[in-house]
Design an enzyme around this catalytic site. Structure first.
Site, short mmCIF file in Angstrom:
data_model
loop_
_atom_site.label_atom_id
_atom_site.label_comp_id
_atom_site.label_asym_id
_atom_site.label_seq_id
_atom_site.Cartn_x
_atom_site.Cartn_y
_atom_site.Cartn_z
N LYS A 1 -11.20 -11.60 3.17
CA LYS A 1 -10.01 -11.47 4.03
C LYS A 1 -9.62 -9.98 4.05
O LYS A 1 -8.93 -9.51 3.15
CB LYS A 1 -8.87 -12.33 3.47
CG LYS A 1 -7.84 -12.83 4.47
CD LYS A 1 -7.12 -11.77 5.25
CE LYS A 1 -6.02 -11.09 4.47
NZ LYS A 1 -5.40 -9.97 5.24
N GLU B 1 -5.40 -6.93 8.01
CA GLU B 1 -5.23 -7.22 9.44
C GLU B 1 -5.04 -5.94 10.26
O GLU B 1 -5.12 -5.96 11.48
CB GLU B 1 -4.05 -8.18 9.64
CG GLU B 1 -2.67 -7.66 9.24
CD GLU B 1 -2.36 -7.77 7.74
OE1 GLU B 1 -3.30 -7.72 6.91
OE2 GLU B 1 -1.17 -7.87 7.41
N CYS C 1 -5.67 5.22 -2.95
CA CYS C 1 -5.09 4.79 -4.23
C CYS C 1 -5.37 5.81 -5.32
O CYS C 1 -4.76 5.77 -6.38
CB CYS C 1 -5.66 3.44 -4.63
SG CYS C 1 -7.42 3.52 -4.92
N SER D 1 -1.17 -3.43 -2.72
CA SER D 1 0.01 -2.86 -3.37
C SER D 1 0.37 -3.67 -4.63
O SER D 1 0.01 -4.85 -4.75
CB SER D 1 1.18 -2.86 -2.40
OG SER D 1 1.42 -4.18 -1.96
P1 NAD Z 1 -0.89 -4.67 0.88
O1 NAD Z 1 -0.56 -5.12 -0.48
O2 NAD Z 1 0.18 -4.63 1.90
O3 NAD Z 1 -2.04 -5.63 1.52
C1 NAD Z 1 -3.23 -5.90 0.82
C2 NAD Z 1 -3.76 -7.25 1.28
O4 NAD Z 1 -2.80 -8.25 0.97
C3 NAD Z 1 -4.00 -7.33 2.77
O5 NAD Z 1 -5.19 -8.04 3.01
C4 NAD Z 1 -2.79 -8.06 3.29
O6 NAD Z 1 -3.05 -8.83 4.44
C5 NAD Z 1 -2.42 -8.96 2.14
N1 NAD Z 1 -0.97 -9.22 2.05
C6 NAD Z 1 0.03 -8.40 2.46
N2 NAD Z 1 1.24 -8.96 2.21
C7 NAD Z 1 0.99 -10.15 1.60
C8 NAD Z 1 1.83 -11.20 1.10
N3 NAD Z 1 3.16 -11.11 1.15
N4 NAD Z 1 1.24 -12.27 0.54
C9 NAD Z 1 -0.10 -12.37 0.48
N5 NAD Z 1 -0.94 -11.41 0.95
C10 NAD Z 1 -0.41 -10.32 1.50
O7 NAD Z 1 -1.62 -3.25 0.75
P2 NAD Z 1 -2.04 -2.26 1.91
O8 NAD Z 1 -0.82 -1.63 2.48
O9 NAD Z 1 -3.00 -2.90 2.83
O10 NAD Z 1 -2.86 -1.17 1.06
C11 NAD Z 1 -2.26 -0.10 0.39
C12 NAD Z 1 -2.03 -0.42 -1.06
O11 NAD Z 1 -3.27 -0.74 -1.69
C13 NAD Z 1 -1.48 0.77 -1.84
O12 NAD Z 1 -0.49 0.29 -2.70
C14 NAD Z 1 -2.68 1.28 -2.61
O13 NAD Z 1 -2.38 1.97 -3.79
C15 NAD Z 1 -3.39 0.01 -2.90
N6 NAD Z 1 -4.78 0.25 -3.21
C16 NAD Z 1 -5.15 0.16 -4.53
C17 NAD Z 1 -6.45 0.42 -4.88
C18 NAD Z 1 -6.86 0.32 -6.31
O14 NAD Z 1 -8.05 0.42 -6.57
N7 NAD Z 1 -5.97 0.14 -7.25
C19 NAD Z 1 -7.40 0.76 -3.90
C20 NAD Z 1 -6.98 0.83 -2.57
C21 NAD Z 1 -5.66 0.56 -2.24
#
Ligand code: NAD
Length: 497
Positions: free
Chosen positions: A173, A176, A281, A226
């Site tokens: 997944k 989006e 990240c 996140s």
């Molecule tokens: P996000 O948490 O908003 O989304 C990540 C995934 O979760 C997506 O597929 C999204 O559709 C899904 N999602 C979003 N809200 C949700 C909810 N309420 N319930 C269930 N699923 C949900 O993150 P983002 O904005 O796409 O990415 C940026 C974040 O990812 C930053 O915080 C970054 O630090 C982190 N990140 C971490 C690493 C790592 O290795 N630690 C690597 C890349 C990105």
């Protein structure tokens, strides 16, 4: 306008989605595509396809799995520019950066090509008279991968090749916001010989994620995103008895000691702070300047920032693209305003930056704050944008205390010419990935990637040996073949060996 749908059982989904989302071109601000959002029932269809495929794929020989992996590697390598262009179109990062992301993903595919060696396990002859013992690792079955927007090709590739090489079937997944790279990868995997249904892609939001977390046939969840969502995914997934690795957000500090090479440190701060518009990240978001390095370092960073050209990632000569969405850009601007209101000194204010692109793109130029203190929101929060904060401290001890007090623990770097200080930092700092005169210490595919504290929930990091471990279950076999030493029935535990 592009129509992006799920990829299930080796082909594009032929259903009608109840909901869709907009996919933007961040450099123009225009809606460039519509992506189908999966309902729980749609996710159920993908999982069912994966269950069927898993029964076949787990029986495929290691030789067969290796051949598919090599063929996939050749396809991705030959089409790396095409994949990078897809990433840039939906994410916004400049093409050279997208190409770098594809390269890192390729390295995981190459790692998975060695699956025969990676799965080789231990054998002991004669653990007892006429008895041998050996361990084997077997696939979990159906596994879920949920990825963020910021690395739409690399993060799926952190997990999918290892999971597939281990004999699992996957439901992926992707975010989006930039869903197309995942579909390309799934199509290319089928072209490489992967049986239909072994890799399925479903798009969507919380509804799709929850359906994966709750589905009884999904054995594990690999999540990157996140911190609040990572924690949620970990708690809900493990409550259902699944194995979960959930990588979260970050606030990465770069400590600069007074003996550091200022030019090297300034180059590093600028590339690690503003590359991919800070949407990494592993981006550096805090420079910890140990007295008296502050003034010289800030001046060196400021000078370099003047040369950064912000613009459409597809245009030659642009160094930094737009942010991924208008909402996110506005949120980051809100942090810039909050930093000023809190009394930080804006050395460079990116809001006024000149941009080589459309006026409606999601732009924000690089921003540099000096005199940031740990109580300000630009310090406490993950901003995930082109905003670099400098905190001045009086000593190494103050620096390391500050880094260790931070709730995140993804990456960090120290810049110094003192080997003893560097070694002490590597030992003392509570962070999962440490760079010494290296600003973004991303481990190669054969090491494992992951942070500590609120940057990772679960015990297992991504790829490398930990990835293979995550995607397999261990079994120990003890065997005896009839021979003349067989001594008849004995109801007790063996006492003689
Ligand atoms: P996000 O948490 O908003 O989304 C990540 C995934 O979760 C997506 O597929 C999204 O559709 C899904 N999602 C979003 N809200 C949700 C909810 N309420 N319930 C269930 N699923 C949900 O993150 P983002 O904005 O796409 O990415 C940026 C974040 O990812 C930053 O915080 C970054 O630090 C982190 N990140 C971490 C690493 C790592 O290795 N630690 C690597 C890349 C990105």
């Amino acid at each position: 306008m592009r129509q992006i749908t799920h990829f299930i059982d080796g082909k594009p989904w032929d259903g009608v989605a109840a909901r869709q989302g907009d996919v933007y071109d961040p450099a123009t601000g225009a809606v460039a595509g519509k992506v189908d959002f999966a309902s729980a029932a749609d996710v159920g269809g993908a999982v069912a396809a994966a269950v069927r495929a898993s029964a076949v794929w787990r029986e495929a020989s290691i030789a067969k799995r290796t051949q598919v992996m090599f063929a996939f590697r050749e396809i991705v390598n030959a089409r790396r520019d095409e994949l990078a262009a897809v990433v840039t179109a939906e994410h916004g990062k400049v093409l050279s950066d997208a190409a770098g992301e594809v390269q890192r993903g390729l390295e995981v595919i190459e790692y998975a090509c060695g699956i025969g060696t990676l799965l080789r396990s231990g054998f002991n002859e004669s653990v007892s008279t006429g008895v041998d013992s050996y361990s084997i690792r077997q696939p979990l079955g159906v596994v879920a991968v949920i990825s963020p927007f910021n690395f739409p090709a690399m993060v799926p590739l952190w997990f999918v090749p290892v999971a597939v090489a281990c004999g699992n079937a996957v439901v992926l997944k992707p975010s989006e916001k930039d869903p197309s790279a995942s579909v390309k990868l799934a199509e290319w995997f089928v072209e490489a010989g992967l049986p239909q249904g072994v890799l399925n892609v479903v798009h969507g939001d919380k509804e799709a994620v929850d359906a994966l977390l709750d589905h009884p046939d999904v054995r594990s969840v690999s999540f990157v995103g996140s911190t609040p969502i990572a924690r949620y995914v970990y708690e809900r997934g493990t409550a259902h008895g699944k194995r979960v690795q959930a990588l979260g957000g970050a606030k990465n500090h770069m400590v600069v000691l007074p003996d550091a090479d200022i030019d090297l440190a300034a180059d590093a701060a600028v590339s690690a702070g503003f590359g991919s518009a800070g949407e990494r990240c592993m981006a550096i978001s805090v420079v910890v300047a140990v007295d008296p390095v502050g003034d010289d370092l800030i001046e060196a960073i400021r000078t370099r920032m003047a040369a950064i050209r912000t613009g459409d990632g597809r245009r030659p000569g642009c160094d930094m693209g737009p942010l991924v969405s208008r909402v996110h850009r506005d949120k980051v601007v809100g942090y810039v305003e909050a930093g000023m209101a809190a009394g930080a000194h804006a050395v460079v204010d990116g809001r006024g930056a000149e941009v080589d692109g459309e006026p409606d793109g999601f732009w924000l130029g690089p921003t540099l704050f000096d005199h940031v203190t740990p109580d300000m929101s630009i310090y406490t929060d993950e901003i995930f944008g082109p905003v670099l904060s400098v905190v001045r401290v009086g000593s190494y001890a103050e620096a390391v205390d500050m880094v260790n007090a931070n709730p995140y623990g993804n990456g960090t770097a120290i810049f110094t010419n003192d080997g003893g200080a560097a070694r002490r930092y590597q030992h003392e700092v509570e962070v999962g990935m440490v760079g010494i005169n290296v600003p973004i210490p991303v481990p190669m595919a054969y090491f494992s990637f992951g942070g500590w504290k609120s940057s990772l929930f679960g015990d297992t990091h991504a790829h490398g040996a930990e990835g293979v471990h995550f995607f397999t279950r261990g079994k120990v076999v003890t065997s005896r073949w009839l021979d003349p030493s067989h001594g008849g029935v004995n109801l007790g535990f063996p006492t003689q060996h």
